[in-house]
Design a protein around this motif. Structure first.
Motif, mmCIF file in Angstrom:
data_model
loop_
_atom_site.group_PDB
_atom_site.id
_atom_site.type_symbol
_atom_site.label_atom_id
_atom_site.label_comp_id
_atom_site.label_asym_id
_atom_site.label_seq_id
_atom_site.Cartn_x
_atom_site.Cartn_y
_atom_site.Cartn_z
ATOM 1 N N LYS A 156 68.686 68.160 -7.548
ATOM 2 C CA LYS A 156 68.316 69.367 -8.302
ATOM 3 C C LYS A 156 66.805 69.590 -8.232
ATOM 4 C CE LYS A 156 72.112 68.922 -11.569
ATOM 5 N NZ LYS A 156 72.499 68.526 -12.936
ATOM 6 N N GLU A 157 66.056 68.498 -8.019
ATOM 7 C CA GLU A 157 64.596 68.565 -8.048
ATOM 8 C C GLU A 157 63.942 68.337 -6.693
ATOM 9 O OE1 GLU A 157 63.403 65.513 -10.753
ATOM 10 O OE2 GLU A 157 64.905 66.090 -12.225
ATOM 11 N N LYS A 158 64.562 67.509 -5.827
ATOM 12 C CA LYS A 158 63.891 67.055 -4.612
ATOM 13 C C LYS A 158 64.843 66.952 -3.441
ATOM 14 C CE LYS A 158 60.746 64.194 -7.241
ATOM 15 N NZ LYS A 158 59.828 63.109 -7.162
ATOM 16 N N ASN A 159 64.264 67.007 -2.240
ATOM 17 C CA ASN A 159 64.989 66.591 -1.044
ATOM 18 C C ASN A 159 65.104 65.067 -1.133
ATOM 19 O OD1 ASN A 159 64.903 69.248 0.154
ATOM 20 N ND2 ASN A 159 62.761 68.852 0.599
ATOM 21 N N VAL A 160 66.090 64.501 -0.455
ATOM 22 C CA VAL A 160 66.300 63.054 -0.529
ATOM 23 C C VAL A 160 66.418 62.463 0.871
ATOM 24 C CG1 VAL A 160 67.883 61.221 -1.292
ATOM 25 C CG2 VAL A 160 67.380 63.148 -2.818
ATOM 26 N N VAL A 161 65.711 61.358 1.069
ATOM 27 C CA VAL A 161 65.866 60.543 2.267
ATOM 28 C C VAL A 161 66.669 59.330 1.819
ATOM 29 C CG1 VAL A 161 64.687 59.217 4.050
ATOM 30 C CG2 VAL A 161 63.684 61.370 3.224
ATOM 31 N N LEU A 162 67.954 59.357 2.141
ATOM 32 C CA LEU A 162 68.893 58.318 1.728
ATOM 33 C C LEU A 162 69.100 57.389 2.912
ATOM 34 C CD1 LEU A 162 71.007 57.342 -0.434
ATOM 35 C CD2 LEU A 162 72.651 58.830 0.751
ATOM 36 N N TYR A 163 68.640 56.152 2.751
ATOM 37 C CA TYR A 163 68.791 55.247 3.892
ATOM 38 C C TYR A 163 69.601 54.016 3.523
ATOM 39 C CZ TYR A 163 65.021 51.799 2.770
ATOM 40 O OH TYR A 163 64.241 50.806 2.221
ATOM 41 N N PHE A 164 70.570 53.745 4.373
ATOM 42 C CA PHE A 164 71.427 52.567 4.244
ATOM 43 C C PHE A 164 70.860 51.509 5.171
ATOM 44 C CE2 PHE A 164 74.081 56.053 2.942
ATOM 45 C CZ PHE A 164 74.873 55.540 1.924
ATOM 46 N N TYR A 165 70.710 50.309 4.652
ATOM 47 C CA TYR A 165 70.146 49.221 5.455
ATOM 48 C C TYR A 165 70.978 47.964 5.232
ATOM 49 C CZ TYR A 165 67.847 47.703 1.093
ATOM 50 O OH TYR A 165 67.584 47.280 -0.185
ATOM 51 N N PRO A 166 70.918 47.028 6.187
ATOM 52 C CA PRO A 166 71.801 45.859 6.099
ATOM 53 C C PRO A 166 71.524 44.891 4.960
ATOM 54 C CG PRO A 166 71.167 46.253 8.367
ATOM 55 C CD PRO A 166 70.327 47.159 7.519
ATOM 56 N N LYS A 167 70.254 44.430 4.800
ATOM 57 C CA LYS A 167 70.035 43.331 3.850
ATOM 58 C C LYS A 167 68.570 43.219 3.465
ATOM 59 C CE LYS A 167 71.569 38.617 3.076
ATOM 60 N NZ LYS A 167 71.873 38.943 1.703
ATOM 61 N N ASP A 168 68.329 43.015 2.168
ATOM 62 C CA ASP A 168 66.977 42.772 1.660
ATOM 63 C C ASP A 168 66.354 41.570 2.365
ATOM 64 O OD1 ASP A 168 67.287 44.802 -0.225
ATOM 65 O OD2 ASP A 168 67.746 43.438 -1.875
ATOM 66 N N SER A 169 65.049 41.651 2.567
ATOM 67 C CA SER A 169 64.219 40.529 3.017
ATOM 68 C C SER A 169 64.513 40.017 4.429
ATOM 69 C CB SER A 169 64.288 39.365 2.015
ATOM 70 O OG SER A 169 63.887 39.816 0.739
ATOM 71 N N THR A 170 65.245 40.781 5.226
ATOM 72 C CA THR A 170 65.401 40.422 6.631
ATOM 73 C C THR A 170 64.292 41.136 7.409
ATOM 74 O OG1 THR A 170 66.961 42.219 6.988
ATOM 75 C CG2 THR A 170 67.895 40.054 6.456
ATOM 76 N N CYS A 215 64.747 45.047 8.082
ATOM 77 C CA CYS A 215 64.846 45.774 6.815
ATOM 78 C C CYS A 215 63.521 45.748 6.058
ATOM 79 C CB CYS A 215 65.970 45.193 5.961
ATOM 80 S SG CYS A 215 67.592 45.421 6.719
ATOM 81 N N THR A 216 62.803 44.641 6.152
ATOM 82 C CA THR A 216 61.495 44.553 5.507
ATOM 83 C C THR A 216 60.511 45.486 6.194
ATOM 84 O OG1 THR A 216 61.903 42.291 4.782
ATOM 85 C CG2 THR A 216 59.602 43.000 4.886
ATOM 86 N N LYS A 217 60.497 45.511 7.524
ATOM 87 C CA LYS A 217 59.620 46.435 8.255
ATOM 88 C C LYS A 217 59.920 47.874 7.870
ATOM 89 C CE LYS A 217 59.049 43.538 12.339
ATOM 90 N NZ LYS A 217 59.485 43.329 13.720
ATOM 91 N N GLN A 218 61.213 48.209 7.803
ATOM 92 C CA GLN A 218 61.615 49.568 7.469
ATOM 93 C C GLN A 218 61.175 49.937 6.052
ATOM 94 O OE1 GLN A 218 65.875 50.250 7.301
ATOM 95 N NE2 GLN A 218 65.613 52.408 7.865
#
Length: 167
Positions: A38-52, A55-58
């Motif tokens: 309702k307020e913003k565009n959204v960049v919704l990103y699905f990633y495999p796993k925290d701290s890998t 995924c950390t670079k991303q």
């Protein structure tokens, strides 16, 4: 493989209305996609796993470009099946200024049709969604996590130019 093919036929595609969902944020509160849209565009990103590594670079590149996303009227939202505790640690260690959502069981990943790599590993897919809830672009790449950010910025730049040009 047949199951994956069936799931991908129903996958969210460019031009579709983004399916709404509700998940827990890393701070324990509830997040609802259509409320944010309702307020913003959204960049919704699905990633495999925290701290890998990837995924950390991303996540860190999303962090480093976060002000650019804000300038384009967008919010970044990361989704993985990691626990809230894992998300809290990932956010704290890397100073992430955006929302991380816990999709335990991968229900939202499945609704969006995010494919698995080799049928086992959760995929890495980014959806750029405008305020009208329309999916404007999808970028799918396990091996190029940083390209998700540059692609999202290009799409948001285009959306902003459309919104600012006289009708």
């Amino acid at each position: 493989m047949l199951l994956e093919a069936l799931i991908n036929e129903d996958a969210v595609k460019e031009g579709d209305i983004a399916p709404d969902f509700e998940l827990q944020r890393q701070d324990g509160g509830l997040f609802r996609l259509h409320d944010l849209l309702k307020e913003k565009n959204v960049v919704l990103y699905f990633y495999p796993k925290d701290s890998t590594s990837g995924c950390t670079k991303q996540a860190c590149e999303f962090r480093n470009q976060y002000e650019v996303f804000k300038e384009y009227g967008a919010e970044v939202v990361g989704v993985s099946s990691d626990s809230l505790q894992s998300h809290k640690k990932f956010e704290r260690v890397h100073h992430l200024p955006f929302t991380l959502l816990s999709d335990k069981g991968g229900q939202i990943r499945s609704i969006y049709g995010v494919p698995r790599k080799l049928g086992v590993f959760p995929g890495r897919v980014t959806y750029i969604i405008d305020k009208s809830k329309r999916v404007r672009a999808i970028y799918n790449s396990m091996s190029k996590p940083l390209e998700h950010i540059s692609t999202a910025i290009e799409v948001l730049r285009s959306i902003n130019e459309e919104q600012q040009s006289p009708q």
